[in-house]
Scaffold this active site. Structure first.
Site, mmCIF file in Angstrom:
data_model
loop_
_atom_site.group_PDB
_atom_site.id
_atom_site.type_symbol
_atom_site.label_atom_id
_atom_site.label_comp_id
_atom_site.label_asym_id
_atom_site.label_seq_id
_atom_site.Cartn_x
_atom_site.Cartn_y
_atom_site.Cartn_z
ATOM 1 C CD GLU A 49 5.945 15.101 -23.287
ATOM 2 O OE1 GLU A 49 5.274 16.136 -23.150
ATOM 3 O OE2 GLU A 49 5.432 13.945 -23.252
ATOM 4 C CG HIS A 52 -2.207 9.525 -24.910
ATOM 5 N ND1 HIS A 52 -2.752 9.872 -23.696
ATOM 6 C CD2 HIS A 52 -0.866 9.650 -24.754
ATOM 7 C CE1 HIS A 52 -1.780 10.192 -22.856
ATOM 8 N NE2 HIS A 52 -0.637 10.065 -23.467
ATOM 9 C CG ASN A 90 -2.522 15.603 -20.309
ATOM 10 O OD1 ASN A 90 -1.513 14.930 -20.166
ATOM 11 N ND2 ASN A 90 -3.455 15.681 -19.372
ATOM 12 N NE ARG A 143 -0.080 16.413 -13.436
ATOM 13 C CZ ARG A 143 0.688 15.680 -12.649
ATOM 14 N NH1 ARG A 143 0.513 15.690 -11.354
ATOM 15 N NH2 ARG A 143 1.641 14.929 -13.161
ATOM 16 C CG HIS A 198 0.184 14.356 -23.992
ATOM 17 N ND1 HIS A 198 0.881 15.508 -24.285
ATOM 18 C CD2 HIS A 198 1.052 13.573 -23.290
ATOM 19 C CE1 HIS A 198 2.109 15.425 -23.770
ATOM 20 N NE2 HIS A 198 2.238 14.265 -23.166
ATOM 21 C CE LYS A 206 4.740 16.704 -15.036
ATOM 22 N NZ LYS A 206 4.900 15.464 -15.752
ATOM 23 C CE LYS A 233 -1.352 13.383 -15.037
ATOM 24 N NZ LYS A 233 -1.768 13.852 -16.383
ATOM 25 C CG HIS A 264 4.849 9.587 -24.876
ATOM 26 N ND1 HIS A 264 3.485 9.459 -24.783
ATOM 27 C CD2 HIS A 264 5.167 10.725 -24.186
ATOM 28 C CE1 HIS A 264 2.990 10.459 -24.069
ATOM 29 N NE2 HIS A 264 3.995 11.239 -23.690
ATOM 30 N NE ARG A 318 -3.929 -2.164 2.011
ATOM 31 C CZ ARG A 318 -3.824 -3.216 2.829
ATOM 32 N NH1 ARG A 318 -2.913 -3.205 3.788
ATOM 33 N NH2 ARG A 318 -4.626 -4.239 2.695
ATOM 34 C CD GLU A 325 -4.786 15.830 -15.946
ATOM 35 O OE1 GLU A 325 -3.609 15.478 -15.834
ATOM 36 O OE2 GLU A 325 -5.505 15.529 -16.901
HETATM 37 P P1 NAD Z 1 11.405 4.959 -22.691
HETATM 38 O O1 NAD Z 1 11.318 4.858 -21.250
HETATM 39 O O2 NAD Z 1 10.874 3.846 -23.520
HETATM 40 O O3 NAD Z 1 12.931 5.200 -23.083
HETATM 41 C C1 NAD Z 1 13.274 5.353 -24.432
HETATM 42 C C2 NAD Z 1 14.395 4.374 -24.861
HETATM 43 O O4 NAD Z 1 15.648 4.881 -24.407
HETATM 44 C C3 NAD Z 1 14.259 2.986 -24.280
HETATM 45 O O5 NAD Z 1 14.670 2.051 -25.246
HETATM 46 C C4 NAD Z 1 15.248 3.012 -23.128
HETATM 47 O O6 NAD Z 1 15.708 1.748 -22.769
HETATM 48 C C5 NAD Z 1 16.340 3.858 -23.693
HETATM 49 N N1 NAD Z 1 17.191 4.564 -22.749
HETATM 50 C C6 NAD Z 1 16.821 5.135 -21.578
HETATM 51 N N2 NAD Z 1 17.845 5.837 -21.076
HETATM 52 C C7 NAD Z 1 18.882 5.676 -21.922
HETATM 53 C C8 NAD Z 1 20.205 6.178 -21.962
HETATM 54 N N3 NAD Z 1 20.643 7.036 -21.046
HETATM 55 N N4 NAD Z 1 21.021 5.804 -22.965
HETATM 56 C C9 NAD Z 1 20.558 4.981 -23.939
HETATM 57 N N5 NAD Z 1 19.308 4.506 -23.986
HETATM 58 C C10 NAD Z 1 18.481 4.859 -22.984
HETATM 59 O O7 NAD Z 1 10.699 6.285 -23.245
HETATM 60 P P2 NAD Z 1 10.635 7.780 -22.695
HETATM 61 O O8 NAD Z 1 10.522 8.617 -23.902
HETATM 62 O O9 NAD Z 1 11.687 8.072 -21.728
HETATM 63 O O10 NAD Z 1 9.260 7.812 -21.894
HETATM 64 C C11 NAD Z 1 8.028 7.583 -22.546
HETATM 65 C C12 NAD Z 1 7.042 7.094 -21.524
HETATM 66 O O11 NAD Z 1 6.858 8.106 -20.539
HETATM 67 C C13 NAD Z 1 5.678 6.787 -22.084
HETATM 68 O O12 NAD Z 1 5.217 5.565 -21.577
HETATM 69 C C14 NAD Z 1 4.809 7.928 -21.577
HETATM 70 O O13 NAD Z 1 3.470 7.563 -21.412
HETATM 71 C C15 NAD Z 1 5.463 8.272 -20.298
HETATM 72 N N6 NAD Z 1 5.239 9.652 -19.840
HETATM 73 C C16 NAD Z 1 4.821 9.829 -18.569
HETATM 74 C C17 NAD Z 1 4.646 11.109 -18.084
HETATM 75 C C18 NAD Z 1 4.266 11.305 -16.655
HETATM 76 O O14 NAD Z 1 3.950 12.435 -16.265
HETATM 77 N N7 NAD Z 1 4.300 10.282 -15.829
HETATM 78 C C19 NAD Z 1 4.886 12.217 -18.908
HETATM 79 C C20 NAD Z 1 5.324 11.986 -20.205
HETATM 80 C C21 NAD Z 1 5.501 10.692 -20.679
HETATM 81 N N1 GLY Z 2 2.457 14.608 -18.617
HETATM 82 C C1 GLY Z 2 1.231 15.112 -18.067
HETATM 83 C C2 GLY Z 2 1.271 15.330 -16.600
HETATM 84 O O1 GLY Z 2 2.228 15.050 -15.923
HETATM 85 O O2 GLY Z 2 0.301 15.787 -16.050
#
Ligand code: NAD
Ligand code: GLY
Length: 369
Positions: free
Chosen positions: A193, A260, A253, A249, A256, A235, A151, A273, A129, A245
């Site tokens: 982003e 999405h 998006n 907030r 997005h 942010k 998030k 993404h 939890r 949100e």
């Molecule tokens: P990802 O986590 O898939 O990483 C991209 C690629 O880079 C992967 O293949 C990873 O293994 C590789 N990688 C990571 N660090 C590396 C490094 N230093 N050197 C070499 N390779 C490396 O993708 P991302 O773009 O980082 O994140 C996308 C995800 O984030 C999506 O699932 C999206 O929904 C989520 N997201 C969440 C929020 C939030 O607020 N929580 C906001 C935006 C996006």
């Molecule tokens: N990426 C959208 C949020 O964090 O609210």
């Protein structure tokens, strides 16, 4: 190019009362002996969650930095890819926690991009939890966006990030040195982003990006550090005023809703993404223009900046009906009506509905069939 040692570390604070935390941004932080001191608990275990790509690059370095502050460090290596942001892979984290007999004092460390960060955060929210977790983002996208704000989620075949929780990290450590191994396509995805933050909240930052796009793509340390800092500041301010949100907030998006739909429609992992967000921002800017909110000139500036960032500016040729159906699963949908994040001028985001035929037209104009 600025030498790395000349980059002074920066701290951005996320002001959330009992859930407040710091974001440390700098070069070489991962190897710094005191970096993880603030979350130390020498009577507890640490579990580093990472993936098969990042583990060989940075897990040993993080393990060495964390080890002095915890009784024991366990590493859990997940498969790499957006298609693994799912229940079976999340369960591997719970398997690792239970096999190592981790108790509720255990701290999870998310070492990787947004996929690892979102999944580790969700695992931390669920395990017993709720246990503490730390974000150690290693992609540009994760450093400027996903590691901040709490998030956490996994995907469902019917919709992206549909299963999750708001759960804040205790600390975020963004070591810009780790970006040196990032493939150029992932750098561009992160820049999407960054452009988003300028477009929704800071026209001066947007103009700064127009001046520094080449340096950003080349990962010039001073430019990267400034961009990460400004995005985290924007942010952090938005999250501090609307953590879960209920209103403001949603502006984070921008791009997005369309993005999405592209990601789900193409199958998770086919479009990155950030790439989907890039094309989504171009479509959202054009929708804003069609609704009389944004000047044609500013819509063109957004498109041009995305293009210079190396992002796709056209959606894939998905049927418009399917795109609309996918958008209706979006979390911003209210009673079946899609709420779009639009621009009422550069730097001023608003959330509102749009007539169905205008949405169909804009999707068709940008590649929909
Ligand atoms: P990802 O986590 O898939 O990483 C991209 C690629 O880079 C992967 O293949 C990873 O293994 C590789 N990688 C990571 N660090 C590396 C490094 N230093 N050197 C070499 N390779 C490396 O993708 P991302 O773009 O980082 O994140 C996308 C995800 O984030 C999506 O699932 C999206 O929904 C989520 N997201 C969440 C929020 C939030 O607020 N929580 C906001 C935006 C996006
Ligand atoms: N990426 C959208 C949020 O964090 O609210």
């Amino acid at each position: 190019m600025t030498p790395l040692h000349a980059i002074p570390p920066i701290t951005v604070h996320v002001a959330l009362d009992a859930r407040a935390y710091d974001i440390h941004i700098g070069a070489g932080l991962l190897a710094g002996p005191g970096t993880f001191g603030p979350v130390a608990n020498t009577r507890a275990r640490a579990l580093i969650v990472t993936n098969a790509t990042v583990a060989p690059l940075y897990a040993a370095r993080l393990r060495a930095a964390v080890a002095p502050h915890f009784a024991d460090v366990v590493v859990c290596v997940l498969p790499d890819g957006e298609q693994y942001k799912d229940w079976p892979t999340l369960n591997q984290v719970f398997d690792a926690l239970l096999e190592a007999q981790c108790d509720r004092r255990t701290t999870l460390f998310a070492l990787g991009g947004g996929v690892v960060g979102d999944m580790t955060g969700f695992a931390a929210a669920c395990y017993m939890r709720g246990v503490p977790f730390v974000q150690v983002p290693t992609t540009l996208l994760a450093q400027v966006d996903s590691s901040v704000g709490g998030k956490t989620a996994i995907n469902h075949p019917l919709g992206k990030n549909m299963i999750g929780a708001f759960y804040q990290p205790r600390l975020v450590v963004a070591d810009i040195d780790t970006l040196r191994t990032l493939p150029p396509r992932e750098v561009s995805a992160g820049i999407a982003e960054i452009i988003k933050h300028g477009a929704i909240a800071d026209p001066d930052f947007f103009a700064w990006l127009e001046q520094h796009m080449e340096g950003l793509r080349a990962l010039e340390p001073g430019i990267v550090a400034d961009a990460v800092r400004r995005c985290c500041e924007i942010k952090a301010a938005v999250v501090a005023s609307d953590e879960t949100e209920s209103g403001l907030r949603a502006i984070l998006n921008f791009g997005h809703t369309f993005g999405h739909a592209i990601e789900s429609g193409m199958g998770y992992g086919a479009w990155l993404h950030g790439e989907a967000v890039g094309a989504g921002m171009v479509i959202a800017a054009d929708l804003s223009r069609r609704l009389g909110l944004l000047d044609a000139q500013d819509a063109t500036r957004i498109r041009a900046l995305c293009e210079r960032a190396g992002l796709p500016v056209r959606a894939p040729s998905l049927p418009v009906k399917r795109m609309v159906a996918l958008m209706q699963v979006d979390k911003k949908t209210e009673a079946g009506a899609v709420r779009f994040v639009l621009l009422d001028g550069l730097g001023r985001a608003v959330t509102r509905g749009a007539p169905a035929d205008t949405v169909d037209d804009v999707l068709r104009a940008h590649g929909g069939t």
